[in-house]
Design an enzyme around this catalytic site. Structure first.
Site, mmCIF file in Angstrom:
data_model
loop_
_atom_site.group_PDB
_atom_site.id
_atom_site.type_symbol
_atom_site.label_atom_id
_atom_site.label_comp_id
_atom_site.label_asym_id
_atom_site.label_seq_id
_atom_site.Cartn_x
_atom_site.Cartn_y
_atom_site.Cartn_z
ATOM 1 N N TRP A 102 0.817 -1.224 0.000
ATOM 2 C CA TRP A 102 0.000 0.000 0.000
ATOM 3 C C TRP A 102 0.840 1.258 0.000
ATOM 4 O O TRP A 102 0.495 2.233 -0.670
ATOM 5 C CB TRP A 102 -0.992 -0.020 1.158
ATOM 6 C CG TRP A 102 -2.059 -1.051 0.936
ATOM 7 C CD1 TRP A 102 -2.264 -2.180 1.679
ATOM 8 C CD2 TRP A 102 -3.039 -1.079 -0.126
ATOM 9 N NE1 TRP A 102 -3.315 -2.898 1.145
ATOM 10 C CE2 TRP A 102 -3.814 -2.256 0.059
ATOM 11 C CE3 TRP A 102 -3.337 -0.242 -1.194
ATOM 12 C CZ2 TRP A 102 -4.864 -2.604 -0.801
ATOM 13 C CZ3 TRP A 102 -4.384 -0.583 -2.045
ATOM 14 C CH2 TRP A 102 -5.129 -1.744 -1.844
ATOM 15 N N ASP A 172 -1.429 6.575 6.095
ATOM 16 C CA ASP A 172 -2.528 5.739 5.595
ATOM 17 C C ASP A 172 -2.880 4.754 6.708
ATOM 18 O O ASP A 172 -2.145 3.802 6.965
ATOM 19 C CB ASP A 172 -2.072 5.001 4.330
ATOM 20 C CG ASP A 172 -3.120 4.022 3.792
ATOM 21 O OD1 ASP A 172 -4.201 3.907 4.405
ATOM 22 O OD2 ASP A 172 -2.849 3.376 2.759
ATOM 23 N N LYS A 196 -12.578 -1.225 6.204
ATOM 24 C CA LYS A 196 -11.787 -2.180 6.976
ATOM 25 C C LYS A 196 -12.244 -2.222 8.432
ATOM 26 O O LYS A 196 -12.392 -3.280 8.993
ATOM 27 C CB LYS A 196 -10.300 -1.814 6.923
ATOM 28 C CG LYS A 196 -9.742 -1.619 5.533
ATOM 29 C CD LYS A 196 -9.352 -2.910 4.839
ATOM 30 C CE LYS A 196 -9.188 -2.758 3.342
ATOM 31 N NZ LYS A 196 -8.046 -1.944 2.930
HETATM 32 C C1 LIG Z 1 -7.530 -1.386 1.549
HETATM 33 C C2 LIG Z 1 -6.435 -0.433 1.658
HETATM 34 C C3 LIG Z 1 -6.285 0.629 0.745
HETATM 35 C C4 LIG Z 1 -7.195 0.819 -0.441
HETATM 36 O O1 LIG Z 1 -8.430 1.232 -0.013
HETATM 37 P P1 LIG Z 1 -9.620 1.566 -1.054
HETATM 38 O O2 LIG Z 1 -10.633 2.145 -0.121
HETATM 39 O O3 LIG Z 1 -10.013 0.265 -1.659
HETATM 40 O O4 LIG Z 1 -9.140 2.527 -2.023
HETATM 41 C C5 LIG Z 1 -5.253 1.523 0.962
HETATM 42 N N1 LIG Z 1 -4.413 1.385 1.976
HETATM 43 C C6 LIG Z 1 -4.522 0.369 2.876
HETATM 44 C C7 LIG Z 1 -3.556 0.278 4.004
HETATM 45 C C8 LIG Z 1 -5.534 -0.563 2.731
HETATM 46 O O5 LIG Z 1 -5.634 -1.566 3.616
#
Ligand SMILES: *Cc1c(COP(=O)(O)O)cnc(C)c1O
Length: 361
Positions: A102, A172, A196
């Site tokens: 990511w 993030d 998540k």
């Molecule tokens: C799932 C995830 C993403 C992507 O998220 P989307 O909402 O599908 O764009 C980005 N960073 C991390 C750490 C993730 O777990």
């Protein structure tokens, strides 16, 4: 009703009380004669839900007044592009710490826009650890530093945030939001796709220091402007009202069980149980991640060979343990232990693991 234990990495398990409340209120919201998701986002009733979500985020994460709390569609992925568009541009530098899949994706978007510098890269070690502070040399002229606090696919997590020497740190937190407190002395901005640990898919939660927000570019399409989202309280255009509502319900559940301290207690209990089971298997199950970088949200492990891994996933599914397949890019097994996963779910997984090992050891 037979709900199984859903270990999927995302979209993922949500608290049952939140789902049940949404079910009760879905067709007719609080005697209004219509569903909340059929209502105007400019009305008083939606407004209350929207502002309650923001107030609960502020309370649970103890967000200081100098930060804006925003809901932006496009998930975490849009933030990968929106951040450099707002803060980089030609000749401007941002530092990236590549801890996994990511962080790398964020870097790849940023380098299209400005000068994205990799200051640490864990790819040669197959993303099995978080760097130590002494390995990090930040660019003196970086506009910001980007990290991913929890690498959902690789199963590694920053235990504490790095010290950037005063440069804005952007994090993030898609897969560990609401599972840990945020150190607001080091974090200038965070973002998280909601699917998540918060709500269904449909938006990202963004928390950004107003001082940083002031520096965001304004000569860009309106939806990409953080200042507009902040000024309009994330109501410049139609927000994903269902996702915001579910966020409110999830946050109410967090409050009802005792807030972040209780979430952390359960998180530690679940993660400790699962890693202990892996470590106690005499190498039958093997976690590739360095011990002090292990994620408490996404636990990854391997079996002696891929045939056994496939068999494990299939049989686990039959036993009511779903979503245990590792990400297709890395293989292996992965259990996501998000807030809504009960301790009993992890106990059931461990019982299954021990049983499987006995039968296939
Ligand atoms: C799932 C995830 C993403 C992507 O998220 P989307 O909402 O599908 O764009 C980005 N960073 C991390 C750490 C993730 O777990």
């Amino acid at each position: 009703m037979a709900r199984i234990y859903n270990f999927s990495a995302g979209p993922s398990i949500l608290p049952l009380p939140a789902l049940e409340e949404a079910q009760r209120e879905l067709v007719e919201y609080k005697s209004t004669g219509m569903s909340l998701i059929e209502m105007s986002h400019r009305g008083k009733i939606y407004d209350e839900v929207h502002n309650e979500a923001i107030a609960l985020i502020k309370e649970i994460l103890q967000v200081p007044d100098e930060y804006a709390i925003l809901f932006i569609q496009g998930g975490a992925t849009l933030q990968f592009g929106m951040i450099p568009i707002a803060f980089l541009g030609s000749g401007k530098i941002a530092d990236f710490i590549i801890t996994g899949t990511w962080a790398k994706k964020a870097y790849e978007d940023a380098k299209l826009i400005g000068q994205a510098q990799i200051i640490w890269d864990g790819s040669s070690e197959r993303y099995t650890r978080i760097p130590s502070q002494s390995e990090l040399r930040f660019s003196s002229n970086a506009e910001y530093v980007h990290i991913c606090s929890n690498e959902t696919i690789d199963g590694i997590q920053w235990q504490t945030m790095p010290d950037t020497g005063g440069k804005p740190l952007i994090v993030d937190m898609s897969s560990d939001i609401m599972s840990r407190p945020v150190d607001w002395n080091t974090v200038s901005m965070l973002f998280a796709g909601t699917q998540k640990n918060l709500a269904p898919a449909g938006m990202a939660l963004v928390i950004i220091k107003k001082q940083l927000l002031e520096k965001a570019r304004k000569d860009i399409p309106v939806y990409l402007r953080y200042d507009v989202h902040a000024k309009e309280n994330s109501l410049y255009n139609t927000p994903p009202t269902f996702t915001v509502w579910m966020t409110t319900l999830t946050l109410r559940w967090i409050q009802s069980i005792g807030g972040l301290p209780e979430i952390e207690k359960r998180r530690d209990q679940k993660a400790t149980m699962l890693y202990s089971a892996i470590d106690a298997s005499n190498g039958y199950y093997r976690c590739p991640v360095e011990k002090n970088s292990r994620s408490k949200m996404n636990v990854v492990w391997r079996l002696p060979d891929e045939t056994l891994e496939e068999k494990f996933v299939k049989e686990a599914e039959k036993a009511g343990l779903s979503g245990l397949q590792g990400h297709r890019s890395v293989g292996g097994l992965r259990a996501s232990l998000y807030n809504a996963m009960p301790v009993e779910g992890v106990k059931a997984l461990i019982d299954f693991m021990n049983n499987f090992m006995q039968r296939n050891g």
